[in-house]
Write a protein that holds these residues in place. Sequence first.
Motif, short mmCIF file in Angstrom:
data_model
loop_
_atom_site.label_atom_id
_atom_site.label_comp_id
_atom_site.label_asym_id
_atom_site.label_seq_id
_atom_site.Cartn_x
_atom_site.Cartn_y
_atom_site.Cartn_z
N ARG A 169 29.84 35.94 33.47
CA ARG A 169 30.50 35.20 32.40
C ARG A 169 31.91 34.77 32.82
O ARG A 169 32.30 33.60 32.65
CB ARG A 169 30.57 36.05 31.13
N LEU A 170 32.65 35.69 33.43
CA LEU A 170 34.00 35.36 33.90
C LEU A 170 33.95 34.29 35.00
O LEU A 170 34.80 33.39 35.05
CB LEU A 170 34.70 36.62 34.42
N GLN A 171 32.95 34.40 35.88
CA GLN A 171 32.82 33.42 36.96
C GLN A 171 32.56 32.03 36.39
O GLN A 171 33.10 31.03 36.88
CB GLN A 171 31.68 33.82 37.91
N ALA A 172 31.74 31.95 35.33
CA ALA A 172 31.47 30.66 34.69
C ALA A 172 32.75 30.09 34.09
O ALA A 172 33.03 28.88 34.20
CB ALA A 172 30.39 30.81 33.62
N VAL A 173 33.55 30.95 33.45
CA VAL A 173 34.82 30.50 32.87
C VAL A 173 35.75 30.01 33.97
O VAL A 173 36.39 28.94 33.85
CB VAL A 173 35.48 31.64 32.05
N PHE A 174 35.85 30.75 35.07
CA PHE A 174 36.71 30.33 36.19
C PHE A 174 36.24 29.01 36.78
O PHE A 174 37.05 28.16 37.14
CB PHE A 174 36.75 31.41 37.28
N ASP A 175 34.92 28.84 36.90
CA ASP A 175 34.40 27.57 37.43
C ASP A 175 34.76 26.40 36.53
O ASP A 175 35.12 25.32 37.02
CB ASP A 175 32.88 27.66 37.59
N GLN A 176 34.68 26.60 35.22
CA GLN A 176 35.05 25.52 34.30
C GLN A 176 36.53 25.17 34.43
O GLN A 176 36.91 24.00 34.46
CB GLN A 176 34.74 25.92 32.86
N GLU A 177 37.38 26.21 34.53
CA GLU A 177 38.81 25.96 34.68
C GLU A 177 39.10 25.24 36.00
O GLU A 177 39.94 24.34 36.06
CB GLU A 177 39.59 27.27 34.60
N ARG A 178 38.41 25.65 37.06
CA ARG A 178 38.59 25.00 38.37
C ARG A 178 38.20 23.53 38.30
O ARG A 178 38.87 22.66 38.86
CB ARG A 178 37.76 25.73 39.42
N GLU A 179 37.08 23.26 37.60
CA GLU A 179 36.65 21.86 37.43
C GLU A 179 37.70 21.05 36.70
O GLU A 179 38.00 19.92 37.07
CB GLU A 179 35.31 21.80 36.66
N LYS A 180 38.29 21.64 35.64
CA LYS A 180 39.32 20.93 34.88
C LYS A 180 40.56 20.66 35.72
O LYS A 180 41.17 19.60 35.65
CB LYS A 180 39.71 21.74 33.63
N LEU A 181 40.93 21.66 36.55
CA LEU A 181 42.15 21.52 37.34
C LEU A 181 42.00 20.55 38.50
O LEU A 181 42.86 19.70 38.74
CB LEU A 181 42.58 22.88 37.90
N ARG A 196 22.13 55.70 32.85
CA ARG A 196 23.36 55.22 32.21
C ARG A 196 24.24 54.47 33.21
O ARG A 196 24.84 53.45 32.87
CB ARG A 196 24.12 56.38 31.60
N GLU A 197 24.30 54.97 34.44
CA GLU A 197 25.08 54.27 35.47
C GLU A 197 24.49 52.89 35.74
O GLU A 197 25.22 51.90 35.89
CB GLU A 197 25.09 55.08 36.76
N ARG A 198 23.17 52.80 35.79
CA ARG A 198 22.52 51.52 36.03
C ARG A 198 22.81 50.54 34.89
O ARG A 198 23.09 49.36 35.11
CB ARG A 198 21.01 51.74 36.18
N MET A 199 22.78 51.05 33.64
CA MET A 199 23.09 50.20 32.50
C MET A 199 24.53 49.68 32.58
O MET A 199 24.80 48.51 32.31
CB MET A 199 22.90 50.99 31.19
N LYS A 200 25.46 50.55 32.98
CA LYS A 200 26.85 50.12 33.11
C LYS A 200 26.99 49.05 34.18
O LYS A 200 27.72 48.08 34.02
CB LYS A 200 27.75 51.33 33.45
N ARG A 201 26.27 49.24 35.31
CA ARG A 201 26.34 48.25 36.38
C ARG A 201 25.82 46.90 35.91
O ARG A 201 26.40 45.85 36.20
CB ARG A 201 25.51 48.72 37.59
N LEU A 202 24.71 46.92 35.15
CA LEU A 202 24.16 45.67 34.64
C LEU A 202 25.14 44.99 33.69
O LEU A 202 25.31 43.77 33.73
CB LEU A 202 22.83 45.92 33.94
N GLU A 203 25.77 45.77 32.81
CA GLU A 203 26.75 45.19 31.90
C GLU A 203 27.91 44.58 32.67
O GLU A 203 28.41 43.49 32.32
CB GLU A 203 27.26 46.26 30.93
N LEU A 204 28.36 45.25 33.73
CA LEU A 204 29.45 44.72 34.55
C LEU A 204 29.04 43.42 35.24
O LEU A 204 29.83 42.48 35.36
CB LEU A 204 29.90 45.75 35.58
N GLN A 205 27.79 43.36 35.70
CA GLN A 205 27.32 42.13 36.35
C GLN A 205 27.28 40.97 35.36
O GLN A 205 27.66 39.84 35.69
CB GLN A 205 25.94 42.34 36.95
N VAL A 206 26.85 41.23 34.13
CA VAL A 206 26.82 40.19 33.10
C VAL A 206 28.24 39.70 32.83
O VAL A 206 28.50 38.49 32.75
CB VAL A 206 26.15 40.72 31.81
N GLU A 207 29.16 40.65 32.69
CA GLU A 207 30.55 40.29 32.43
C GLU A 207 31.13 39.49 33.60
O GLU A 207 31.85 38.50 33.41
CB GLU A 207 31.38 41.57 32.21
N GLU A 208 30.77 39.89 34.83
CA GLU A 208 31.27 39.17 36.01
C GLU A 208 30.74 37.74 36.05
O GLU A 208 31.48 36.80 36.34
CB GLU A 208 30.84 39.93 37.27
#
Length: 193
Positions: free
Chosen positions: A99-111, A85-97
Amino acid sequence: MKAEAKKENQPDPRAPPGPGPVWFEPYTKTKPWREPLKERQIQEKPVAPPVTSADTSGKAPSALVRLSLQEALELRRPDFISRSRERMKRLELQVEERRLQAVFDQEREKLFNLPGHTTEPVQPEGLQADRKRAIPRREMFMRSKQIYYQLPEVKLRLEEERRKAEYRSYRLKAQLYKKKITNRILGRKTPWQ
């Protein structure tokens, strides 16, 4: 004096009852990393699995009832389930991270990449359009084949094959000429052509 003759394979009648003269003492006093395997024939009192929605009777399963893998793991290896269960949580957190990094990169490109202030070299419109269009499978094969035939080792191999084919044709022509000349000399009536 009479010597008492003792035989090795007969127990001493004066010895106290209990374990024999042979014993085993483990090298270390620590517990092994896992419990040793038990014989399958011994029927033990089963430990009741957690009650699921399907099992509402509340009875403990008998020794002969099959357990699912999940139930068996919950009974015998709860540490494995918690680690999983801990491993599954870590994987979910990595996926979320990610996704957020991709969003931040897009915003940085726009700015920071304002129109007119590009850091990349400007490319003609045709190249940018080519980059975005979907390439058909056949075109990919043709392009790969074209690149393959431009490799120096492939060029050398093809040149060698062409040369060998040319030599084979020369040998065949020489054999034909030799046969025709031999027929002429021996006076055989065969057409020249």
